[in-house]
Design an enzyme around this catalytic site. Structure first.
Site, PDB file in Angstrom:
ATOM      1  N   HIS A 135       3.893  -3.807  -2.102  1.00  0.00           N
ATOM      2  CA  HIS A 135       3.208  -4.218  -3.328  1.00  0.00           C
ATOM      3  C   HIS A 135       4.129  -3.987  -4.506  1.00  0.00           C
ATOM      4  CE1 HIS A 135       2.325  -0.039  -2.375  1.00  0.00           C
ATOM      5  NE2 HIS A 135       2.352   0.183  -3.683  1.00  0.00           N
TER       6      HIS A 135
ATOM      7  N   ASN B 161       8.049   0.515  -5.173  1.00  0.00           N
ATOM      8  CA  ASN B 161       8.360   1.755  -4.471  1.00  0.00           C
ATOM      9  C   ASN B 161       8.554   1.470  -2.989  1.00  0.00           C
ATOM     10  OD1 ASN B 161       8.099   3.365  -6.797  1.00  0.00           O
ATOM     11  ND2 ASN B 161       5.883   3.502  -6.542  1.00  0.00           N
TER      12      ASN B 161
ATOM     13  N   HIS C 168       4.201  -3.189  -8.572  1.00  0.00           N
ATOM     14  CA  HIS C 168       3.439  -2.730  -9.737  1.00  0.00           C
ATOM     15  C   HIS C 168       3.884  -3.511 -10.968  1.00  0.00           C
ATOM     16  CE1 HIS C 168       2.127   1.289  -7.974  1.00  0.00           C
ATOM     17  NE2 HIS C 168       3.112   0.980  -7.163  1.00  0.00           N
TER      18      HIS C 168
ATOM     19  N   GLY D 137       7.899   7.464  -3.662  1.00  0.00           N
ATOM     20  CA  GLY D 137       6.509   7.592  -4.089  1.00  0.00           C
ATOM     21  C   GLY D 137       5.596   6.552  -3.480  1.00  0.00           C
ATOM     22  N   GLN D 138       6.109   5.739  -2.530  1.00  0.00           N
ATOM     23  CA  GLN D 138       5.219   4.758  -1.880  1.00  0.00           C
ATOM     24  C   GLN D 138       4.156   5.496  -1.071  1.00  0.00           C
ATOM     25  OE1 GLN D 138       6.984   1.913   0.884  1.00  0.00           O
ATOM     26  NE2 GLN D 138       5.080   0.727   1.012  1.00  0.00           N
TER      27      GLN D 138
ATOM     28  N   ASP E 257      -4.963  -1.681 -10.656  1.00  0.00           N
ATOM     29  CA  ASP E 257      -4.750  -0.402  -9.966  1.00  0.00           C
ATOM     30  C   ASP E 257      -5.938   0.514 -10.251  1.00  0.00           C
ATOM     31  OD1 ASP E 257      -1.975   1.155  -8.813  1.00  0.00           O
ATOM     32  OD2 ASP E 257      -3.641   2.420  -9.458  1.00  0.00           O
ATOM     33  N   ILE E 258      -6.388   1.233  -9.218  1.00  0.00           N
ATOM     34  CA  ILE E 258      -7.562   2.096  -9.346  1.00  0.00           C
ATOM     35  C   ILE E 258      -7.259   3.322 -10.215  1.00  0.00           C
ATOM     36  CG2 ILE E 258      -7.204   3.642  -7.357  1.00  0.00           C
ATOM     37  CD1 ILE E 258     -10.113   3.046  -6.541  1.00  0.00           C
TER      38      ILE E 258
END
Ligand code: 5GP
Ligand code: ZN
Length: 112
Positions: free
Chosen positions: A98, A85, A100, A91-92, A30-31
């Site tokens: 995807h 999410n 997490h 919070g998507q 994750d960035i």
């Protein structure tokens, strides 16, 4: 799908640090990590969210890959959190499903 960030990563048009890959999915760092380990498992096929999934095998693949990433990142024994999410209120922010995988620190409950 055009204009989808994660489709861009799947195609290689957008750079990402890939940590695991199968023919049907990839896992990237994750960035903006929220834990020492924060990896996203992304199917290569564009599906907007859990609500649009019609293929149970895809969900199985995502969870098996999340487990494999946890093993690879050495957070499987201490523990890790898997988050999916779905739609805005959860919070998507990226409308390509995807999972997490978060770990490397103690998690809190209830989640925010
Ligand atoms: P969501 O909020 O949709 O559940 O999760 C989207 C995740 O994608 C966020 O944790 C966010 O930090 C991550 N993200 C957004 N843009 C990029 C990007 O360009 N590259 C990577 N590797 N992660 C991204
Ligand atoms: Zn997409």
């Amino acid at each position: 799908m055009a204009d989808c960030l994660f489709c861009g990563i799947v195609k290689g048009d957008v750079k990402a640090e890939v940590v695991y890959r199968t023919p049907t999915l990839l896992a990237i760092k994750d960035i903006n990590p929220q834990a020492p380990v924060h990896v996203l498992v992304i199917p290569t096929q564009h599906v907007e969210s859990l609500n649009e999934v019609d293929d149970a095998e895809l969900l199985g693949d995502l969870l098996m890959a999340a487990r494999e990433v946890a093993r690879q990142q050495r957070i499987d024994v201490r523990g890790y959190r898997v988050v999916l999410n779905t739609k805005a209120e959860s919070g998507q922010t990226v409308p390509h499903i995807h999972v997490h995988v978060l770990g490397g620190r103690a998690m809190h409950w209830p989640p925010g």
